[in-house]
Design a protein around this motif. Structure first.
Motif, short mmCIF file in Angstrom:
data_model
loop_
_atom_site.label_atom_id
_atom_site.label_comp_id
_atom_site.label_asym_id
_atom_site.label_seq_id
_atom_site.Cartn_x
_atom_site.Cartn_y
_atom_site.Cartn_z
N ALA A 137 32.12 59.86 -83.99
CA ALA A 137 32.69 60.82 -84.89
C ALA A 137 32.35 62.34 -84.25
N VAL A 138 33.63 63.10 -84.16
CA VAL A 138 33.36 64.46 -83.84
C VAL A 138 34.40 65.25 -84.35
N GLU A 159 38.00 61.84 -84.61
CA GLU A 159 38.09 63.25 -84.61
C GLU A 159 38.31 63.59 -86.23
N VAL A 160 37.26 64.10 -86.79
CA VAL A 160 37.14 64.40 -88.30
C VAL A 160 37.22 66.05 -88.41
N PRO A 161 37.86 66.41 -89.56
CA PRO A 161 37.87 67.88 -89.72
C PRO A 161 36.45 68.43 -90.07
N LYS A 207 36.64 58.35 -94.43
CA LYS A 207 38.27 58.71 -94.59
C LYS A 207 38.95 58.28 -93.24
N ALA A 208 38.41 58.55 -92.13
CA ALA A 208 39.17 58.21 -90.86
C ALA A 208 39.07 56.88 -90.65
N LEU A 209 38.39 55.99 -91.11
CA LEU A 209 38.24 54.59 -90.87
C LEU A 209 39.53 53.80 -91.38
N SER A 210 40.11 52.85 -90.74
CA SER A 210 40.62 51.78 -91.18
C SER A 210 40.54 50.38 -90.72
N GLY A 211 40.62 49.33 -91.48
CA GLY A 211 40.53 48.06 -91.12
C GLY A 211 39.03 47.51 -91.10
N VAL A 256 35.59 53.18 -100.01
CA VAL A 256 34.45 54.32 -100.30
C VAL A 256 34.32 54.14 -101.81
N PRO A 257 33.09 53.72 -102.51
CA PRO A 257 32.82 53.86 -104.11
C PRO A 257 33.30 55.09 -104.41
#
Length: 199
Positions: free
Chosen positions: A47-48, A68-70, A79-83, A135-136
């Protein structure tokens, strides 16, 4: 159970004297990505922030996921991950980190919602954090350079919701270089740069 381990290629505030900062970041990131390549039974990614996309392009292999993360925080990565059912985020300035330490970070998630590995030493900072997804809701905003495990535990509904796993060293200052163990496998890029043999 689908798990992912993400190397967060965030800012590196310290560079050894006489070493180009961009080459230093690249060497650390390259060793971290090489470590991820040794992991089994997990997906791996980096992640960058958009400004650091060049770094991801320089060190990842062709089929490796790049998120890519803000902002360079574990929260932004999650937050950027899914699945995925579980995810771990690691720093990119621990080039000689053993794969076993990453396994110990993931293992508590079978019975707890979150786990953290502290950075070795008396100061603040984390080596990595792992969570069950989603995420908790109680997980606070995390800063890998400043957050202490006690702050995360204080935010949890129950102290036992957070597992603290073994610490490992990060290269954050001159004294940390002396802790590198030449006998440990890995960290070839960092080793070569420090010894002046990097091309």
């Amino acid at each position: 159970m689908v798990r992912v381990v993400v190397a967060l290629l965030g800012p590196v505030p310290w560079t050894p004297p006489g070493v180009d900062p961009a080459r230093w970041r690249t060497a650390l990131a390259e060793d971290t990505v090489d470590l991820l390549a040794t992991l089994t039974e997990v997906d791996t990614a980096v992640a960058v922030t958009p400004d650091d996309r060049w770094l991801a392009d320089a060190v990842t292999w062709p089929d490796m996921a790049v998120h890519e993360v803000p902002e360079p925080t574990p929260n932004a990565v999650f937050k950027a991950l899914s699945g995925y059912d579980q995810a771990a985020v690691l720093v990119a300035d621990a080039p000689d980190l053993p794969a076993l330490t990453i396994g110990k970070l993931l293992r508590p998630l079978t019975s707890r919602p979150a786990a953290v590995a502290p950075a070795e030493g008396a100061g603040p900072g984390l080596l990595g954090v792992a969570v069950r997804l989603p995420v908790p809701s109680w997980l606070p905003s995390l800063d890998l350079d400043r957050t202490r495990p006690t702050e995360i535990r204080a935010a949890a509904p129950r102290p036992g919701d957070l597992s603290v796993t073994p610490a490992w060293r990060r290269l954050r200052g001159p004294a940390d270089l002396a802790t590198l163990d030449p006998a440990l496998e890995g960290w070839e890029a960092t080793r070569a740069l420090l010894s002046g043999t990097a091309g």
